[in-house]
Design an enzyme around this catalytic site. Structure first.
Site, PDB file in Angstrom:
ATOM      1  N   LYS A  25       0.827  -1.199   0.000  1.00  0.00           N
ATOM      2  CA  LYS A  25       0.000   0.000   0.000  1.00  0.00           C
ATOM      3  C   LYS A  25       0.865   1.254   0.000  1.00  0.00           C
ATOM      4  CE  LYS A  25      -3.644  -1.001   2.378  1.00  0.00           C
ATOM      5  NZ  LYS A  25      -4.072  -1.363   3.735  1.00  0.00           N
ATOM      6  N   ARG A  95      -3.455   2.852   8.678  1.00  0.00           N
ATOM      7  CA  ARG A  95      -3.675   1.521   8.085  1.00  0.00           C
ATOM      8  C   ARG A  95      -2.389   0.708   8.131  1.00  0.00           C
ATOM      9  NH1 ARG A  95      -6.617   4.922   4.418  1.00  0.00           N
ATOM     10  NH2 ARG A  95      -8.695   4.074   4.007  1.00  0.00           N
ATOM     11  N   GLY A 104      -5.742 -10.758   8.990  1.00  0.00           N
ATOM     12  CA  GLY A 104      -5.265 -10.874  10.352  1.00  0.00           C
ATOM     13  C   GLY A 104      -4.500  -9.654  10.795  1.00  0.00           C
ATOM     14  N   MET A 106      -4.058  -5.433  11.231  1.00  0.00           N
ATOM     15  CA  MET A 106      -4.998  -4.465  11.789  1.00  0.00           C
ATOM     16  C   MET A 106      -5.836  -3.807  10.701  1.00  0.00           C
ATOM     17  SD  MET A 106      -4.427  -1.138  14.146  1.00  0.00           S
ATOM     18  CE  MET A 106      -4.720   0.025  12.828  1.00  0.00           C
ATOM     19  N   ARG A 339      -7.601   1.843  -9.759  1.00  0.00           N
ATOM     20  CA  ARG A 339      -7.288   0.442 -10.084  1.00  0.00           C
ATOM     21  C   ARG A 339      -7.789   0.162 -11.497  1.00  0.00           C
ATOM     22  NH1 ARG A 339     -11.289  -1.021  -5.405  1.00  0.00           N
ATOM     23  NH2 ARG A 339     -13.001   0.189  -6.202  1.00  0.00           N
ATOM     24  N   HIS A 458     -23.930 -34.739 -20.961  1.00  0.00           N
ATOM     25  CA  HIS A 458     -24.283 -34.713 -22.382  1.00  0.00           C
ATOM     26  C   HIS A 458     -24.823 -33.350 -22.792  1.00  0.00           C
ATOM     27  CE1 HIS A 458     -27.086 -35.455 -25.780  1.00  0.00           C
ATOM     28  NE2 HIS A 458     -26.044 -36.163 -26.225  1.00  0.00           N
ATOM     29  N   SER A 766      -3.986 -37.697 -28.507  1.00  0.00           N
ATOM     30  CA  SER A 766      -4.854 -36.592 -28.118  1.00  0.00           C
ATOM     31  C   SER A 766      -5.410 -36.921 -26.743  1.00  0.00           C
ATOM     32  CB  SER A 766      -5.994 -36.414 -29.126  1.00  0.00           C
ATOM     33  OG  SER A 766      -6.823 -35.353 -28.708  1.00  0.00           O
ATOM     34  N   CYS A 833      -8.252 -32.845 -26.418  1.00  0.00           N
ATOM     35  CA  CYS A 833      -9.569 -32.599 -27.011  1.00  0.00           C
ATOM     36  C   CYS A 833     -10.678 -32.715 -25.987  1.00  0.00           C
ATOM     37  CB  CYS A 833      -9.820 -33.516 -28.192  1.00  0.00           C
ATOM     38  SG  CYS A 833      -9.835 -35.259 -27.742  1.00  0.00           S
ATOM     39  N   TYR A 853      -1.198 -28.624 -29.782  1.00  0.00           N
ATOM     40  CA  TYR A 853      -2.438 -27.884 -29.978  1.00  0.00           C
ATOM     41  C   TYR A 853      -3.450 -28.223 -28.893  1.00  0.00           C
ATOM     42  CZ  TYR A 853      -4.469 -32.199 -31.759  1.00  0.00           C
ATOM     43  OH  TYR A 853      -4.916 -33.485 -31.868  1.00  0.00           O
TER      44      TYR A 853
HETATM   45  C1  PEP Z   1     -12.669 -37.137 -23.537  1.00  0.00           C
HETATM   46  O1  PEP Z   1     -12.907 -38.179 -22.943  1.00  0.00           O
HETATM   47  O2  PEP Z   1     -12.024 -36.207 -23.055  1.00  0.00           O
HETATM   48  C2  PEP Z   1     -13.173 -36.953 -24.909  1.00  0.00           C
HETATM   49  C3  PEP Z   1     -12.823 -35.884 -25.595  1.00  0.00           C
HETATM   50  O3  PEP Z   1     -14.064 -37.858 -25.371  1.00  0.00           O
HETATM   51  P1  PEP Z   1     -15.604 -37.906 -24.962  1.00  0.00           P
HETATM   52  O4  PEP Z   1     -15.912 -36.634 -24.234  1.00  0.00           O
HETATM   53  O5  PEP Z   1     -16.348 -38.040 -26.247  1.00  0.00           O
HETATM   54  O6  PEP Z   1     -15.660 -39.107 -24.106  1.00  0.00           O
END
Ligand code: PEP
Ligand code: MG
Length: 873
Positions: A25, A95, A104, A106, A339, A458, A766, A833, A853
């Protein structure tokens, strides 16, 4: 030795690099003052003084008292007032402030320096006796509590008693006379609990307060906090003493807050509000309606001009839009705090682009500091016009499963959703949970609301893929499919009633809110171009259809990282062929059914390869348990039997036979392709026929065939053999070939552990972090909604591991899998993924681990691009 560093009047003895000595501060106040901001003057006592105090039996070092007095004289001079002078009193705040902020320590003491004479002077100068005595009684309470350890409750008891006597409810109803009485009683409380009179001498007040700050460094809570967080090597806390300024000293005083640019639109203008003749509390209390900053131009033109000048100064210095608290005392402007200002996504992008154009920041700074990944999320989806307007109509709260706002009439089945949509209605599909059978209705709906399921349920995954708002796992609502109603507390919502859902916050709102559509303006496009200049990590998308593929390319995807082929099987007649395949009792029958599916699949792949021309496309072989594709209610089973011309008992028996105790751990993933190699054959054929045909049409194709749920080397070997044999057949038939890769998902812990072996066969990895998280924690993706909210609320888990990657645990497997895989095959391409591919913190982790990626749903591609660039900067 120098223990006191002064600031104010556009100068400072310290600077921002002196955190160790002046605390965070103190260093900040010095910095603000040094760049010419009119902060109320003051001084900071160093952490060395605090250390000395503790090492020498609570004594001050030689010279400190004199330096503190000099510090007060410095403030007096700049404020034109005197400490303890009833005619023209100076009051100060005290302060604590260590190098690292910690609880904790002051709390603040305000209005220090008031006594029986000074209070009279304060009343005269503010022309407000009530205010003066209110400040006095608050000071006694604060000083007693914070400095002397007299519990706040004792003061509250006295206050409550007095209010009862006076027959009033609110503190604000007590008049000046009553407050005078309260001051007398507060002093009595103070005397009773400390055994001494309330100190009238301002210097005594000040010294006691300074000592209390020093002492708080070793309070139990502070010591504990430092232990837990392993904070070592700090000398102690600094003490900040600063002039109080008053916005309620008449018509030439006031207080307000202001942004240096409009935080809603990003427009370059002062934006904010203020109150004349008022203190900060008045703004917060909301009793008086503040005026817009633009009116300040007429009322106090010099102050307005000064604010404009400071806004420029601040932005040039902090290289960001600022949110300023200010007070005007008798025509003189003071900046209390500044800020980085909070802003909307639209504003963030506009400000970033404007600041680059104005030469205030370079592109790199704009990309690194001025837009957060979450900001982009707001830009890509419809929003509610006014997010503050509906708070009293929120009837439930679930997980913010897919961002954006949606409005529609409630329906409870996927069929109704499709039927209503066909009639031109807007609907929200409300389900306990959704399954692949519901995708048609989900697509038809404006938004989806489920009462069960987590961030990777889902409903959540599918909705995110489409950029459709979804609130999942909303336990506040109880659905009754029979009566087509749901209950939320006392509210009963019927089919056809209007609701609104906010997929960014998880709110479920009764009624019809107004929406605004997203606009991917020129600013957005320009900013994203800069983002890509600073990015090394690739960004692909999870897309299952040509439409999604096209969308994702618009959003900047550099390839498809996951095409879930099963999603294609639910459309139109395909599901029938799929069911025929599953119900087949002989290999011949199954092959015949697969042959019907082949053209559909091929057509989809052709569409996708065309959209992704020149870019890699990773297609995953069939993954879910077959049971998911079969109808579960009687009526549908009968229809299916009729369509396939077989007895309904056969259908029923097959549904029964395919039931699994634990489908997620059952007959799914590569286990399907291994036990039914003809499925893998058909899919490979569809992929490669499509690829060769497009190649012949002059489209550049890069197919990558991905085997799901592999846990052993033998599994991937088996599938690779089937794929290669099929490929050779296709190439021979077509008289042409294409290059393709065969790789695997790493989503079973064993695959990560034995990645070195698996990489001998797989050409790319992946990470399927949805399943990898499920299997590492042992939490079912579909049932975790029951306990995860509790876990997070009670800090058993910091975050939902299905939303943001558990770097400590699951992350180890990702790191290990990558390292071991590349040890075998240095050229191994590695991506992710799972849903985490679009989560900024997880993207940063993937960058750090060295993945090639990340792949995420189309609507998260811009977010992942920005997160990837920021990880690199
Ligand atoms: C995963 O399991 O991370 C995946 C990308 O496959 P799904 O979500 O289709 O099981
Ligand atoms: Mg998976």
């Amino acid at each position: 030795k120098k223990y006191v560093y002064r600031f104010g009047g556009g100068q400072a003895e310290g600077n921002k690099d002196m955190r160790d000595l002046l605390g965070g501060k103190g260093a900040n106040l010095a910095e603000m003052s040094a760049i010419g901001l009119p902060v109320p003057p003051g001084f900071t006592i160093t952490t060395e003084a605090c250390a000395y105090y503790h090492e020498h039996g609570d004594r001050w070092p030689e010279g400190l008292e004199e330096q503190v007095r000099e510090g007060i004289r410095h403030i007096e001079q700049l404020m034109g007032a005197r400490f303890g002078d009833p005619e023209n009193p100076l009051l100060v705040s005290v302060r604590s402030g260590a190098a690292i902020s910690m609880p904790g320590m002051m709390d603040t003491v305000l209005n220090l320096g008031i006594n029986d004479q000074v209070v009279e002077g304060l009343a005269r100068r503010t022309n407000n006796e009530r205010f003066a005595y209110d400040a006095y009684r608050r000071f006694i309470d604060m000083f007693g509590d914070v400095v002397m350890g007299v519990k706040h409750d004792y003061f509250e008891e006295v206050l409550d008693a007095l209010k009862k006597e006076k027959g009033v409810k609110e503190d604000t109803e007590l008049d000046a006379e009553a407050l005078k009485e309260l001051v007398r009683r507060y002093k009595e409380v103070y005397r009773q609990h400390t055994g001494s009179l309330f100190p009238e001498d301002p210097y005594e007040q000040l010294y006691k307060a300074i000592n209390a700050v020093f002492k708080s460094w070793n309070s139990e809570r502070a010591v504990k906090y430092r232990q837990i967080h392993k904070i070592r090597g700090l000398l102690g806390t600094a003490v900040n003493v600063q002039a109080m300024v008053f916005g309620n000293m008449g018509e030439r005083s006031g207080t307000g807050v202001c942004f240096t640019r409009n935080p809603a639109t990003g427009e370059k203008e002062l934006y904010g509000e203020f109150l004349i003749n008022a203190q900060g509390e008045d703004v917060v209390a909301g009793i008086r309606t503040p005026k817009s900053i633009s009116e300040l131009k007429q009322i106090m033109p010099e102050v307005y001009e000064e604010l404009l000048r400071l806004a420029e100064l601040l932005e040039r210095h902090y290289k960001n839009m600022q949110d300023i608290e200010f007070t005007v005392q008798e025509g003189k402007l003071f900046i209390l705090q500044t800020r980085n200002g909070k802003r909307t996504g639209v504003a963030a992008v506009k400000i970033a682009v404007d600041m680059v154009d104005e030469g205030l920041v370079d592109k790199k700074t704009a990309v690194r500091d001025l837009v957060e990944p979450a900001h982009l999320d707001q830009l890509l989806h419809p929003r509610f016009k006014d997010e503050t307007a509906y708070k009293d109509r929120v009837i439930g709260r679930g997980l913010p499963a897919s961002p954006g706002a949606a409005v529609g009439q409630v329906v409870f089945t996927a069929e109704d959703a499709e039927a209503w949509k066909a009639q031109g209605k807007r609907v929200i599909l409300v389900r306990v949970e959704t399954s692949p059978e519901d995708v048609g209705g989900m697509h038809a709906a404006e938004g989806i609301l489920t009462s069960r399921g987590g961030m990777t349920s889902h409903a959540a995954v599918v909705a995110r893929g489409w950029g459709k708002p979804c609130v999942a796992g909303c336990g506040d609502i109880v659905i009754d499919y029979k009566t087509k109603t749901f209950r939320a507390g006392d509210v009963v919502v019927k089919e056809g009633d209007w609701i609104s859902i906010n997929g960014s916050t998880g709110e479920v709102i009764l009624g019809k809110e107004e929406l605004v559509e997203p606009s991917l303006s020129g600013d957005f496009a320009r900013f994203m171009e800069w983002v890509d200049e600073f990015r090394t990590l690739g960004v692909r998308t999870n897309a299952d259809t040509p439409q999604d593929a096209r969308k994702s390319v618009e959003f900047g995807a550099e390839g498809i990282g996951l095409c879930r082929t099963e999603h294609m099987f639910f459309e139109g007649d395909r599901i029938l062929a799929m069911r025929e395949m599953i119900l087949a009792s002989t290999l011949e029958e199954r092959k015949a059914a697969l042959a019907k599916l082949l053209p559909y699949q091929k057509e989809d792949f052709r569409g996708i390869f065309r959209e992704m021309a020149g870019k890699p496309v990773t297609i995953r072989l069939l993954d879910p348990p077959l049971h998911e594709f079969l109808p579960h209610d009687e009526k549908e089973q009968e229809e299916l039997a009729r369509a396939l011309n077989i007895p309904v008992e056969t259908v029923r028996a097959k549904v029964e036979a395919l039931k699994e105790f634990n489908p997620m751990l059952g007959h799914r993933g590569c286990r399907l392709g291994i036990t039914y190699p003809e499925i893998t054959e058909m899919q490979t054929r569809a992929i490669l026929e499509a690829a060769v045909e497009l190649k012949q049409e002059g489209v550049e194709v890069h197919p990558e065939i991905m085997v799901p749920l592999v846990g052993t080397r033998e599994e991937i070997e088996h599938q690779r053999r089937v794929i290669e044999e099929t490929a050779e057949k296709v190439f021979q038939e077509k008289g042409d070939r294409v290059d393709y890769l065969v790789g695997t998902m790493i989503e079973v812990p064993r695959a990560a552990l034995l990645a070195d072996q698996i990489a001998e066969v797989a050409e790319f990895f992946s990470f399927g972090t949805n399943d990898l998280t499920q299997l590492t924690f042992g939490y079912s993706r579909d049932d975790a909604g029951k306990f995860l909210p509790y876990y997070i609320e009670n800090k058993i888990l910091k975050d939902d591991p299905f939303q943001t990657l558990d770097q400590e645990g699951v992350g180890q497997l990702v790191r290990m899998g990558t390292e071991r895989g590349r040890a075998t095959r240095p050229s191994l391409k590695v991506g992710i993924c799972g849903e985490h591919g679009g989560d900024p913190a997880s993207v940063a982790f993937c960058y750090e681990v060295g993945l090639d990626y990340v792949s995420c749903s189309p609507f998260r591609v811009p977010i992942a691009r920005l997160a990837a660039a920021q990880a690199h900067l």
